[in-house]
Design a protein around this motif. Structure first.
Motif, PDB file in Angstrom:
ATOM      1  N   LEU A   1      -0.104   6.617   5.162  1.00  0.00           N
ATOM      2  CA  LEU A   1       0.391   5.286   5.515  1.00  0.00           C
ATOM      3  C   LEU A   1      -0.323   4.798   6.775  1.00  0.00           C
ATOM      4  O   LEU A   1      -0.372   5.510   7.774  1.00  0.00           O
ATOM      5  CB  LEU A   1       1.910   5.316   5.750  1.00  0.00           C
ATOM      6  CG  LEU A   1       2.781   5.636   4.522  1.00  0.00           C
ATOM      7  CD1 LEU A   1       4.252   5.610   4.913  1.00  0.00           C
ATOM      8  CD2 LEU A   1       2.515   4.661   3.393  1.00  0.00           C
ATOM      9  N   VAL A   2      -0.869   3.606   6.709  1.00  0.00           N
ATOM     10  CA  VAL A   2      -1.628   3.017   7.811  1.00  0.00           C
ATOM     11  C   VAL A   2      -1.016   1.660   8.136  1.00  0.00           C
ATOM     12  O   VAL A   2      -0.828   0.823   7.247  1.00  0.00           O
ATOM     13  CB  VAL A   2      -3.122   2.845   7.449  1.00  0.00           C
ATOM     14  CG1 VAL A   2      -3.872   2.164   8.598  1.00  0.00           C
ATOM     15  CG2 VAL A   2      -3.737   4.189   7.124  1.00  0.00           C
TER      16      VAL A   2
ATOM     17  N   LEU B   1       9.145   2.045   7.279  1.00  0.00           N
ATOM     18  CA  LEU B   1       8.045   1.168   6.918  1.00  0.00           C
ATOM     19  C   LEU B   1       8.232   0.629   5.510  1.00  0.00           C
ATOM     20  O   LEU B   1       8.709   1.335   4.620  1.00  0.00           O
ATOM     21  CB  LEU B   1       6.709   1.916   7.011  1.00  0.00           C
ATOM     22  CG  LEU B   1       6.341   2.474   8.394  1.00  0.00           C
ATOM     23  CD1 LEU B   1       5.020   3.224   8.319  1.00  0.00           C
ATOM     24  CD2 LEU B   1       6.261   1.359   9.420  1.00  0.00           C
ATOM     25  N   THR B   2       7.849  -0.621   5.320  1.00  0.00           N
ATOM     26  CA  THR B   2       7.853  -1.258   4.005  1.00  0.00           C
ATOM     27  C   THR B   2       6.408  -1.452   3.563  1.00  0.00           C
ATOM     28  O   THR B   2       5.630  -2.138   4.236  1.00  0.00           O
ATOM     29  CB  THR B   2       8.576  -2.610   4.053  1.00  0.00           C
ATOM     30  OG1 THR B   2       9.922  -2.400   4.490  1.00  0.00           O
ATOM     31  CG2 THR B   2       8.588  -3.260   2.692  1.00  0.00           C
ATOM     32  N   ILE B   3       6.032  -0.854   2.463  1.00  0.00           N
ATOM     33  CA  ILE B   3       4.656  -0.912   1.982  1.00  0.00           C
ATOM     34  C   ILE B   3       4.394  -2.296   1.411  1.00  0.00           C
ATOM     35  O   ILE B   3       5.101  -2.761   0.516  1.00  0.00           O
ATOM     36  CB  ILE B   3       4.409   0.174   0.925  1.00  0.00           C
ATOM     37  CG1 ILE B   3       4.618   1.573   1.545  1.00  0.00           C
ATOM     38  CG2 ILE B   3       3.004   0.056   0.346  1.00  0.00           C
ATOM     39  CD1 ILE B   3       4.488   2.703   0.561  1.00  0.00           C
ATOM     40  N   SER B   4       3.378  -2.969   1.932  1.00  0.00           N
ATOM     41  CA  SER B   4       3.021  -4.306   1.467  1.00  0.00           C
ATOM     42  C   SER B   4       1.824  -4.313   0.528  1.00  0.00           C
ATOM     43  O   SER B   4       1.635  -5.270  -0.224  1.00  0.00           O
ATOM     44  CB  SER B   4       2.721  -5.212   2.671  1.00  0.00           C
ATOM     45  OG  SER B   4       1.694  -4.647   3.471  1.00  0.00           O
ATOM     46  N   ARG B   5       1.018  -3.264   0.549  1.00  0.00           N
ATOM     47  CA  ARG B   5      -0.166  -3.206  -0.315  1.00  0.00           C
ATOM     48  C   ARG B   5      -0.526  -1.759  -0.563  1.00  0.00           C
ATOM     49  O   ARG B   5      -0.380  -0.920   0.325  1.00  0.00           O
ATOM     50  CB  ARG B   5      -1.335  -3.947   0.352  1.00  0.00           C
ATOM     51  CG  ARG B   5      -2.565  -4.108  -0.503  1.00  0.00           C
ATOM     52  CD  ARG B   5      -3.482  -5.190   0.078  1.00  0.00           C
ATOM     53  NE  ARG B   5      -3.870  -4.896   1.440  1.00  0.00           N
ATOM     54  CZ  ARG B   5      -5.071  -4.385   1.772  1.00  0.00           C
ATOM     55  NH1 ARG B   5      -5.963  -4.106   0.841  1.00  0.00           N
ATOM     56  NH2 ARG B   5      -5.360  -4.156   3.039  1.00  0.00           N
ATOM     57  N   GLU B   6      -0.964  -1.461  -1.754  1.00  0.00           N
ATOM     58  CA  GLU B   6      -1.347  -0.096  -2.123  1.00  0.00           C
ATOM     59  C   GLU B   6      -2.780  -0.100  -2.614  1.00  0.00           C
ATOM     60  O   GLU B   6      -3.157  -0.909  -3.467  1.00  0.00           O
ATOM     61  CB  GLU B   6      -0.422   0.455  -3.216  1.00  0.00           C
ATOM     62  CG  GLU B   6      -0.653   1.935  -3.505  1.00  0.00           C
ATOM     63  CD  GLU B   6       0.360   2.498  -4.486  1.00  0.00           C
ATOM     64  OE1 GLU B   6      -0.004   2.645  -5.673  1.00  0.00           O
ATOM     65  OE2 GLU B   6       1.501   2.784  -4.081  1.00  0.00           O
ATOM     66  N   VAL B   7      -3.592   0.790  -2.063  1.00  0.00           N
ATOM     67  CA  VAL B   7      -5.015   0.876  -2.400  1.00  0.00           C
ATOM     68  C   VAL B   7      -5.308   2.293  -2.874  1.00  0.00           C
ATOM     69  O   VAL B   7      -4.930   3.271  -2.211  1.00  0.00           O
ATOM     70  CB  VAL B   7      -5.896   0.526  -1.183  1.00  0.00           C
ATOM     71  CG1 VAL B   7      -7.367   0.656  -1.537  1.00  0.00           C
ATOM     72  CG2 VAL B   7      -5.579  -0.880  -0.690  1.00  0.00           C
ATOM     73  N   THR B   8      -5.953   2.402  -3.997  1.00  0.00           N
ATOM     74  CA  THR B   8      -6.359   3.702  -4.539  1.00  0.00           C
ATOM     75  C   THR B   8      -7.825   3.937  -4.201  1.00  0.00           C
ATOM     76  O   THR B   8      -8.699   3.131  -4.566  1.00  0.00           O
ATOM     77  CB  THR B   8      -6.153   3.752  -6.060  1.00  0.00           C
ATOM     78  OG1 THR B   8      -4.766   3.504  -6.359  1.00  0.00           O
ATOM     79  CG2 THR B   8      -6.549   5.111  -6.610  1.00  0.00           C
ATOM     80  N   LEU B   9      -8.108   5.006  -3.498  1.00  0.00           N
ATOM     81  CA  LEU B   9      -9.465   5.352  -3.080  1.00  0.00           C
ATOM     82  C   LEU B   9     -10.050   6.369  -4.042  1.00  0.00           C
ATOM     83  O   LEU B   9      -9.428   7.390  -4.342  1.00  0.00           O
ATOM     84  CB  LEU B   9      -9.458   5.904  -1.653  1.00  0.00           C
ATOM     85  CG  LEU B   9      -8.872   4.972  -0.583  1.00  0.00           C
ATOM     86  CD1 LEU B   9      -8.868   5.667   0.770  1.00  0.00           C
ATOM     87  CD2 LEU B   9      -9.648   3.669  -0.504  1.00  0.00           C
ATOM     88  N   LYS B  10     -11.254   6.079  -4.495  1.00  0.00           N
ATOM     89  CA  LYS B  10     -11.929   6.952  -5.447  1.00  0.00           C
ATOM     90  C   LYS B  10     -12.769   7.987  -4.701  1.00  0.00           C
ATOM     91  O   LYS B  10     -13.415   7.684  -3.702  1.00  0.00           O
ATOM     92  CB  LYS B  10     -12.832   6.133  -6.382  1.00  0.00           C
ATOM     93  CG  LYS B  10     -12.082   5.094  -7.223  1.00  0.00           C
ATOM     94  CD  LYS B  10     -11.213   5.767  -8.266  1.00  0.00           C
ATOM     95  CE  LYS B  10     -10.569   4.723  -9.182  1.00  0.00           C
ATOM     96  NZ  LYS B  10      -9.719   5.360 -10.224  1.00  0.00           N
ATOM     97  N   ALA B  11     -12.742   9.201  -5.192  1.00  0.00           N
ATOM     98  CA  ALA B  11     -13.576  10.269  -4.640  1.00  0.00           C
ATOM     99  C   ALA B  11     -14.817  10.437  -5.506  1.00  0.00           C
ATOM    100  O   ALA B  11     -14.949   9.813  -6.563  1.00  0.00           O
ATOM    101  CB  ALA B  11     -12.779  11.571  -4.563  1.00  0.00           C
ATOM    102  N   ALA B  12     -15.726  11.267  -5.067  1.00  0.00           N
ATOM    103  CA  ALA B  12     -16.957  11.550  -5.809  1.00  0.00           C
ATOM    104  C   ALA B  12     -17.040  13.053  -6.061  1.00  0.00           C
ATOM    105  O   ALA B  12     -17.841  13.760  -5.433  1.00  0.00           O
ATOM    106  CB  ALA B  12     -18.175  11.046  -5.049  1.00  0.00           C
ATOM    107  N   PRO B  13     -16.201  13.575  -6.963  1.00  0.00           N
ATOM    108  CA  PRO B  13     -16.196  15.026  -7.208  1.00  0.00           C
ATOM    109  C   PRO B  13     -17.380  15.454  -8.080  1.00  0.00           C
ATOM    110  O   PRO B  13     -17.908  14.647  -8.859  1.00  0.00           O
ATOM    111  CB  PRO B  13     -14.863  15.234  -7.939  1.00  0.00           C
ATOM    112  CG  PRO B  13     -14.641  13.945  -8.662  1.00  0.00           C
ATOM    113  CD  PRO B  13     -15.220  12.870  -7.798  1.00  0.00           C
ATOM    114  N   PRO B  14     -17.789  16.673  -7.945  1.00  0.00           N
ATOM    115  CA  PRO B  14     -18.873  17.169  -8.823  1.00  0.00           C
ATOM    116  C   PRO B  14     -18.378  17.374 -10.254  1.00  0.00           C
ATOM    117  O   PRO B  14     -17.174  17.361 -10.523  1.00  0.00           O
ATOM    118  CB  PRO B  14     -19.266  18.504  -8.161  1.00  0.00           C
ATOM    119  CG  PRO B  14     -18.048  18.920  -7.417  1.00  0.00           C
ATOM    120  CD  PRO B  14     -17.382  17.663  -6.957  1.00  0.00           C
ATOM    121  N   VAL B  15     -19.282  17.541 -11.144  1.00  0.00           N
ATOM    122  CA  VAL B  15     -18.949  17.749 -12.561  1.00  0.00           C
ATOM    123  C   VAL B  15     -18.175  19.051 -12.730  1.00  0.00           C
ATOM    124  O   VAL B  15     -18.505  20.076 -12.111  1.00  0.00           O
ATOM    125  CB  VAL B  15     -20.237  17.775 -13.409  1.00  0.00           C
ATOM    126  CG1 VAL B  15     -19.907  18.005 -14.882  1.00  0.00           C
ATOM    127  CG2 VAL B  15     -21.014  16.475 -13.242  1.00  0.00           C
ATOM    128  N   GLY B  16     -17.118  18.999 -13.528  1.00  0.00           N
ATOM    129  CA  GLY B  16     -16.288  20.179 -13.760  1.00  0.00           C
ATOM    130  C   GLY B  16     -15.056  20.240 -12.883  1.00  0.00           C
ATOM    131  O   GLY B  16     -14.259  21.181 -13.008  1.00  0.00           O
TER     132      GLY B  16
END
Length: 235
Positions: free
Chosen positions: A110-111, A85-100
């Motif tokens: 890969l999708v 596979l050749t990656i055409s786009r990269e997306v960074t997904l943000k999480a919602a971690p608790p404090v600390g």
């Protein structure tokens, strides 16, 4: 909505065809058994010896000789798909971690997806006039026919000639995607000025014949002519 109806109709048709194939397969097996029973009965009436019964579960001596001794045969598996596979786009997904919480890097996934969108290009062609009064206009890109681009023409040709999709369904499919096109325009694109697409198809065939290590051909004369004519013209 038109695209959904077309897809639903195609899925329903495929399901019906699968049911017919299963039914015909079962009938074929039953006919084979009945045919063999009749042959055995005829042989018995003629006084011939009965047909020997073969045990399929028991391997023959040749199979024992060719099988590796003491080692189980490994099942042949496909190669790694991700490496192809050749990656055409990269997306960074943000999480919602608790404090600390502490950042521990990324988990990669890969999708593969398909994006089909309608594009309307506004070409602004320069116009000039030389010293003699002649009008000079910048030419359009190659492959544009009747206000439709080459990628759309390839899609229509592939769907009709390879996918066996009728012009009515192609029109409904394209209109469902948001394209302004009529059935008459689809028919024109399928019947006029196809020389460029034919030349492109023959060039792909010649390139495949030159780069392939081996080639499968049909034993019919018509298929052989389709394979050899481009090669004679090129070589």
């Amino acid at each position: 909505m038109d695209l959904r109806r077309v897809v639903a109709a195609l899925v329903e048709r495929c399901d019906r065809l699968e049911e017919k194939v299963e039914h015909l397969t079962a009938e074929n097996a039953a006919l084979k058994e009945e045919n063999q029973a009749l042959k055995d009965e005829i042989a018995h009436l003629k006084g011939h010896p009965p047909r020997p019964k073969f045990n399929k579960a028991k391997p023959s001596g040749m199979e024992k000789a060719t099988a590796p001794s003491g080692k189980a045969r490994r099942k042949r598996t496909r190669g790694a798909v991700k490496s192809k596979l050749t990656i055409s786009r990269e997306v960074t997904l943000k999480a919602a971690p608790p404090v600390g919480s502490r950042f521990k890097g990324y988990e990669d996934v890969l999708v593969q997806d398909l994006r089909i969108s309608v594009e309307v290009v506004h070409y602004r062609r320069e116009r000039w006039q030389d010293a003699d009064g002649n009008r000079i206009v910048a030419p359009l890109p190659v492959g544009i026919v009747g206000g439709f681009g080459p990628e759309l023409r390839r899609f229509i040709a592939a769907g009709h000639f390879q996918g066996q999709i009728t012009s009515e369904r192609l029109t409904a499919l394209l209109e469902g995607m948001g394209l302004e096109i009529s059935k008459r325009q689809v028919v024109r694109l399928l019947s006029q000025r196809l020389e460029g697409l034919v030349a492109e198809d023959q060039a792909v065939l010649v390139a495949g014949l030159q780069s392939s290590r081996w080639i499968n051909v049909d034993d019919k004369a018509s298929s052989l002519e389709l394979v050899t004519k481009p090669c004679e013209a090129r070589w």
